[in-house]
Design a protein around this motif. Structure first.
Motif, PDB file in Angstrom:
ATOM      1  N   PHE A 439       0.829  -1.216   0.000  1.00 13.87           N
ATOM      2  CA  PHE A 439       0.000   0.000   0.000  1.00 13.87           C
ATOM      3  C   PHE A 439       0.861   1.263   0.000  1.00 13.87           C
ATOM      4  O   PHE A 439       0.463   2.292  -0.542  1.00 13.87           O
ATOM      5  N   HIS A 440       2.034   1.196   0.658  1.00 11.03           N
ATOM      6  CA  HIS A 440       2.894   2.381   0.781  1.00 11.03           C
ATOM      7  C   HIS A 440       4.033   2.382  -0.238  1.00 11.03           C
ATOM      8  O   HIS A 440       4.896   3.270  -0.182  1.00 11.03           O
ATOM      9  N   HIS A 441       4.067   1.374  -1.135  1.00  7.43           N
ATOM     10  CA  HIS A 441       5.171   1.224  -2.098  1.00  7.43           C
ATOM     11  C   HIS A 441       6.513   1.151  -1.356  1.00  7.43           C
ATOM     12  O   HIS A 441       7.506   1.768  -1.763  1.00  7.43           O
ATOM     13  N   ALA A 442       6.511   0.412  -0.241  1.00  8.32           N
ATOM     14  CA  ALA A 442       7.702   0.284   0.605  1.00  8.32           C
ATOM     15  C   ALA A 442       8.401  -1.053   0.347  1.00  8.32           C
ATOM     16  O   ALA A 442       7.868  -1.941  -0.335  1.00  8.32           O
ATOM     17  N   LYS A 443       9.607  -1.198   0.893  1.00  7.95           N
ATOM     18  CA  LYS A 443      10.382  -2.426   0.787  1.00  7.95           C
ATOM     19  C   LYS A 443      10.259  -3.223   2.090  1.00  7.95           C
ATOM     20  O   LYS A 443      10.030  -2.651   3.160  1.00  7.95           O
ATOM     21  N   VAL A 444      10.448  -4.556   1.993  1.00 14.03           N
ATOM     22  CA  VAL A 444      10.358  -5.415   3.172  1.00 14.03           C
ATOM     23  C   VAL A 444      11.585  -6.317   3.236  1.00 14.03           C
ATOM     24  O   VAL A 444      11.959  -6.956   2.244  1.00 14.03           O
ATOM     25  N   VAL A 445      12.203  -6.356   4.425  1.00 11.44           N
ATOM     26  CA  VAL A 445      13.283  -7.305   4.697  1.00 11.44           C
ATOM     27  C   VAL A 445      12.778  -8.305   5.725  1.00 11.44           C
ATOM     28  O   VAL A 445      12.335  -7.923   6.812  1.00 11.44           O
ATOM     29  N   LEU A 446      12.797  -9.578   5.375  1.00 10.37           N
ATOM     30  CA  LEU A 446      12.425 -10.656   6.295  1.00 10.37           C
ATOM     31  C   LEU A 446      13.716 -11.287   6.795  1.00 10.37           C
ATOM     32  O   LEU A 446      14.481 -11.854   6.000  1.00 10.37           O
ATOM     33  N   GLY A 447      13.979 -11.200   8.093  1.00 11.78           N
ATOM     34  CA  GLY A 447      15.239 -11.697   8.625  1.00 11.78           C
ATOM     35  C   GLY A 447      15.055 -12.872   9.555  1.00 11.78           C
ATOM     36  O   GLY A 447      14.128 -12.888  10.367  1.00 11.78           O
ATOM     37  N   SER A 448      15.921 -13.879   9.435  1.00 13.54           N
ATOM     38  CA  SER A 448      15.857 -15.027  10.340  1.00 13.54           C
ATOM     39  C   SER A 448      17.069 -15.926  10.138  1.00 13.54           C
ATOM     40  O   SER A 448      17.637 -15.986   9.040  1.00 13.54           O
ATOM     41  N   ALA A 449      17.445 -16.638  11.212  1.00 18.13           N
ATOM     42  CA  ALA A 449      18.435 -17.709  11.090  1.00 18.13           C
ATOM     43  C   ALA A 449      17.755 -19.006  10.672  1.00 18.13           C
ATOM     44  O   ALA A 449      18.416 -19.918  10.163  1.00 18.13           O
ATOM     45  N   THR A 450      16.457 -19.089  10.901  1.00 19.11           N
ATOM     46  CA  THR A 450      15.677 -20.296  10.571  1.00 19.11           C
ATOM     47  C   THR A 450      14.389 -19.864   9.885  1.00 19.11           C
ATOM     48  O   THR A 450      13.316 -19.857  10.495  1.00 19.11           O
ATOM     49  N   PRO A 451      14.452 -19.449   8.621  1.00 26.20           N
ATOM     50  CA  PRO A 451      13.266 -18.896   7.958  1.00 26.20           C
ATOM     51  C   PRO A 451      12.095 -19.873   7.962  1.00 26.20           C
ATOM     52  O   PRO A 451      12.275 -21.089   7.971  1.00 26.20           O
ATOM     53  N   SER A 452      10.894 -19.317   7.947  1.00 32.32           N
ATOM     54  CA  SER A 452       9.709 -20.154   7.772  1.00 32.32           C
ATOM     55  C   SER A 452       9.797 -20.836   6.415  1.00 32.32           C
ATOM     56  O   SER A 452      10.378 -20.291   5.465  1.00 32.32           O
ATOM     57  N   LEU A 453       9.225 -22.031   6.329  1.00 34.71           N
ATOM     58  CA  LEU A 453       9.274 -22.755   5.063  1.00 34.71           C
ATOM     59  C   LEU A 453       8.599 -21.964   3.949  1.00 34.71           C
ATOM     60  O   LEU A 453       9.034 -21.993   2.792  1.00 34.71           O
ATOM     61  N   GLU A 454       7.535 -21.229   4.298  1.00 33.72           N
ATOM     62  CA  GLU A 454       6.822 -20.441   3.296  1.00 33.72           C
ATOM     63  C   GLU A 454       7.740 -19.366   2.692  1.00 33.72           C
ATOM     64  O   GLU A 454       7.788 -19.192   1.478  1.00 33.72           O
ATOM     65  N   SER A 455       8.490 -18.669   3.547  1.00 34.84           N
ATOM     66  CA  SER A 455       9.355 -17.594   3.051  1.00 34.84           C
ATOM     67  C   SER A 455      10.525 -18.152   2.256  1.00 34.84           C
ATOM     68  O   SER A 455      10.892 -17.611   1.200  1.00 34.84           O
ATOM     69  N   PHE A 456      11.122 -19.229   2.749  1.00 29.10           N
ATOM     70  CA  PHE A 456      12.266 -19.803   2.036  1.00 29.10           C
ATOM     71  C   PHE A 456      11.824 -20.376   0.686  1.00 29.10           C
ATOM     72  O   PHE A 456      12.542 -20.282  -0.308  1.00 29.10           O
ATOM     73  N   TYR A 457      10.628 -20.952   0.654  1.00 26.61           N
ATOM     74  CA  TYR A 457      10.090 -21.490  -0.601  1.00 26.61           C
ATOM     75  C   TYR A 457       9.925 -20.368  -1.636  1.00 26.61           C
ATOM     76  O   TYR A 457      10.292 -20.521  -2.806  1.00 26.61           O
ATOM     77  N   LEU A 458       9.389 -19.220  -1.197  1.00 24.89           N
ATOM     78  CA  LEU A 458       9.187 -18.097  -2.118  1.00 24.89           C
ATOM     79  C   LEU A 458      10.521 -17.517  -2.582  1.00 24.89           C
ATOM     80  O   LEU A 458      10.643 -17.038  -3.716  1.00 24.89           O
TER      81      LEU A 458
END
Length: 827
Positions: A439-458
């Motif tokens: 909605f804000h035309h912003a960027k997103v950083v998803l950070g983790s040492a053990t990413p969720s399977l959904e995020s790593f799959y994408l």
């Protein structure tokens, strides 16, 4: 005439039309908070979502009673987000408003009226009508009356006009919720009066006058030391905090300062201040220098955000992801934009905020549920006014009134705490962050040492950019993980209660060397339950189908679902035996056991029971950080991103119980928790050690944790998810059916399940079936799990079917006392 659509905090799936009185025509805009009457007796704060000139067809709209502010508290993009949440998570927009808007910005009909202290009834009889006199006479006797009772007293269905007239006559006061809950924090300050601050000659004469009044002269000298008015008379405008002036450094006589104020030398004034601000010891610093590996990861992240808008930052524990976040945020601040730094747990805020505020200072705001109403409103207004360019917050911070948001960082993006449960909306904070950014035309950083399977799959599918960081910061190495077979240890008689000899010996050696340790046991309380040694009777909750957990400090049994408490029985209620024993292991028992076997240890505990008070998280973590605690025992709170330089050992007491849950995410959660808690060891200096106790040492998941092998873990899990049609290959919607009668719950769940099978097909419907805990708070439960394909499927149509089926269920006469809860993307 103009009308306004107003969103109210009630669970009804629409907004309500109110007429705009002519005197408010110009004043009201979209986003304004307004006070309206709803039903016959209730008043609510609503949010104006639309202004139009169409009269409703089916009812006569009530007028808006009052506009509660000059500038709107809510912006159009927030209302757009609320509507998206209500639609996607299948709840009402009123439920979204209730969660999104801080309670300090809401008014309600739970309000009271009282007689104005300066109003004398007998002196004002000529201006009162009969109803007003009746109400005021009642108030003379009762002091205060709930707003909801006024109609009965004066025999009027809608008493608002009478109340409004009495307020205009200054006969009554509205108190409690009917006045604004938010009060800014004010600070008393003191300064020289203008005649002395701007006139050096007058100041010299004042010194001569005070020559024989040593205490007053002392006060004047101290003020001039703190505020150099002789160099810059404008500095006197801000003055100095009175408490600091009187008490800090060389203490002054309060009476002397009071006398000088009465004599017109000093003047007192008030200034609004933030509820949290930098202390004098917090010196601003530039953002830290990055290592070569960190800098390479930063460049990959920046490039990835340019290409994909979302980047998964996969860095091992202790690799320095936070320093990369700081660099990204610094760029946002320099561009005059806003950044949101999301964290899963309140426990992380105190340590993280201490780090961030020395880099970002006054532009940093904090937002989470442990804040008071006033503190949350203060952050809300700070974001709205642009004072806070950076906000650190939990999932609720997504609803703040951002106007220029350009970056969202979701730290520990895998964490289940990002998922909201009760009440609705049951949103997933990580996913909602992606929508807010869109909605804000912003960027997103998803950070983790053990990413969720959904995020790593994408990321693997190149829907997200990917940036990896495979080494720890500095010279630190990943910890060595030792798997201890406690079944074998028991046979060798090398166990002391639940502690292996390896664990106790390692703890003793580590603390003797001046280092610290963390012990992880993901169950609070002393023991999971108590039982009779003779007949095996176990106390259970009268309202829930669960065993009561034993808490030793208050010698009581508690239900962790409804909060029921009772004393531990001296005798078995089944057979009368006095042989009552505890079974299993909770954090309290771990704490007690450590003190028994290692008597010199200073042991602390971090769990829900020890962190109920507002600042208790911070106090425990501060004590541990400063070395006042040798061993910190905790639940999963200790696994989440905490950074302590002196921790050398982590002990995992009961790794097995993480695996055996009837949940397709059980192994994913176990891998994440074990890896995260292991990552607390050896983050600086010497290599850390992890003691993992288990009865199944050959379990392949433990081997992958020991090798820090996320990718092989991911390959195995994602193959099983695809085979059995679970996320990320499908969407899940869970329906929970509940009623006070078990048979009624079963019957209604079966009815609803059959209807959904007819519309969506058998292969998409699992259940209905009873969950493991099939009774909570006197309600019996049944569940239906709906699996919907992600590709080539009309999700909106399916949700309409579900809504329609639930509506039909409620229309059935036999099912009037049945409730259905909808959870989209359940955790």
């Amino acid at each position: 005439m103009k009308f306004a659509e107003v969103i109210l905090p009630v669970p009804i799936p629409k907004s309500f039309c109110y007429s705009i009185p002519p005197m408010m025509d110009v004043a009201i805009v979209v986003g304004h908070r307004v006070l309206v009457e709803f039903g016959n007796r209730k008043m609510y704060t609503g949010i104006v979502s639309e202004i139009h000139d169409k009269h409703p067809d089916k009812y006569e709209p009530k007028p808006i009673l009052e506009v509660l502010e000059v500038e709107p508290s809510v912006n159009p993009s927030q209302i757009k987000l609320w509507k998206w949440v209500a639609d996607y998570y299948m709840c009402t927009i009123g439920e979204v408003l209730n969660v999104a808007l801080p309670s300090g910005l809401k008014l309600s009909s739970q309000s009271y009226i009282q007689l104005h202290p300066h109003f004398i009834i007998q002196d004002n009889l000529e201006i009162l009508n009969d109803r007003e006199f009746t109400l005021l006479s009642h108030l003379e006797k009762e002091q205060t009356i709930p707003y909801t009772q006024v109609g009965n007293i004066i025999q009027l269905k809608s008493p608002y006009k009478t109340i409004k007239d009495l307020i205009a006559k200054e006969a009554i006061l509205l108190i409690e919720q009917i006045k604004e809950k938010y009060k800014p924090k004010m600070e008393k300050r003191i300064r020289l009066t203008e005649q002395y601050a701007e006139n050096p000659e007058a100041l010299d004469q004042l010194f001569e006058q005070l020559g024989k009044k040593a205490k007053q002269e002392d006060a004047l000298l101290k003020y001039l030391t703190l505020v150099p008015v002789h160099e810059d008379h404008l500095s006197n405008y801000h003055g100095v905090a009175k408490k600091d002036f009187v008490h800090s450094g060389r203490a002054l006589s309060p009476s002397s300062v009071g006398t000088m104020t009465k004599n017109g030398i000093f003047e007192e004034f008030e200034r609004q201040i933030p509820r949290y601000e930098l202390t004098a010891s917090d010196k601003m610093q530039p953002t830290p220098q990055l290592s070569d590996a960190q800098n390479e990861c930063l460049q990959k992240t920046i490039k990835g955000l340019e290409e994909k808008n979302v980047c998964l930052l996969h860095g091992v524990t202790g690799s320095g992801k936070t320093e990369i976040y700081l660099q990204l945020i610094q760029g946002v601040i320099q561009n005059g934009e806003q950044a949101l730094f999301m964290i899963p747990e309140i426990a992380l805020t105190s340590q993280l905020v201490r780090r961030l505020k020395v880099y970002f200072g006054d532009v940093l705001g904090i937002y989470h549920s442990k804040f008071s109403d006033n503190e949350r409103v203060e952050t809300w207004k700070g974001v709205q006014e642009g004072r806070f360019q950076v906000v650190v917050g939990t999932r609720s911070s997504l609803f703040l009134p951002f106007s220029d948001l350009s970056l969202i960082i979701v730290d520990e993006e895998h964490d289940s705490s990002y998922k909201a449960h009760d009440p609705a909306p049951r949103y997933q904070g990580r996913d909602l962050a992606l929508v807010l950014a869109h909605f804000h035309h912003a960027k997103v950083v998803l950070g983790s040492a053990t990413p969720s399977l959904e995020s790593f799959y994408l990321a693997a599918k190149q829907k997200y950019a990917y940036a990896g960081l495979s080494e720890r910061y500095g010279d630190a190495q990943l910890p060595e993980i030792k798997i201890i077979d406690i079944k074998s240890k028991r046979k060798q008689k090398k166990m002391k209660d639940d502690f292996s000899d390896d664990l106790l010996q390692t703890l003793h050696q580590t603390t003797e060397e001046g280092h610290q340790a963390i012990l992880f046991q993901n169950r609070r309380g002393y023991s999971p339950y108590v039982t009779c040694n003779v007949c095996s009777w176990v106390p259970t909750c009268p309202s829930c189908n669960v065993n009561l957990t034993y808490h030793i400090y208050k010698n009581e049994l508690r239900c962790h679902y409804c909060g029921h408490k009772e004393h531990v029985p001296n005798t078995c209620v089944s057979c009368g035996s006095t042989e009552i024993k505890t079974v299993g292991l909770g954090t309290q028992k771990v704490e007690e056991g450590l003190k028994d076997y290692l008597t010199d240890l200073r042991v602390g505990r971090l769990d829900l029971d020890t962190t109920r008070r507002k600042h208790s998280y911070e106090q425990i973590l501060t004590d541990f950080e400063h070395g006042h605690i040798d061993v910190l025992v905790g639940t999963q709170m200790v696994t989440k991103g905490l950074d302590f330089s002196n921790v050398r050992v982590v002990g995992i007491l009961d790794a097995d119980r993480l695996l055996y849950f009837p949940d397709f995410r059980a192994h994913e959660r176990a891998f994440q928790l074990l890896t995260q808690v292991s990552g607390r060891a050896g983050r600086r200096g010497e290599k850390g050690t992890v003691i993992l106790q288990t009865t199944t040492p050959n379990e392949t998941l433990f081997a992958k944790v020991a090798r820090h092998d996320y990718r092989n873990f991911y390959r195995k899990e994602i193959a099983e998810r695809q085979q059995y049609h679970y996320p990320p290959f499908t969407r899940l919607i869970k329906l929970t059916i509940r009623s006070e009668k078990q048979e009624l719950t079963k019957e209604s769940a079966q009815w609803l399940g059959n209807r959904l099978v007819n519309w969506l097909g058998r292969k998409r419907i699992l259940g209905p079936q009873e969950p493991n805990i099939n009774k909570i708070r006197n309600y019996f439960l049944s569940e239906i799990l709906i699996k919907l394909e992600r590709e080539n499927f009309d999700l909106k149509k399916a949700k309409n079917y579900i809504h329609h089926a639930i509506l039909q269920l409620k229309e059935e006469k036999n099912f009037k006392r049945v409730w259905v809860t909808i959870d989209v993307d359940p955790n």
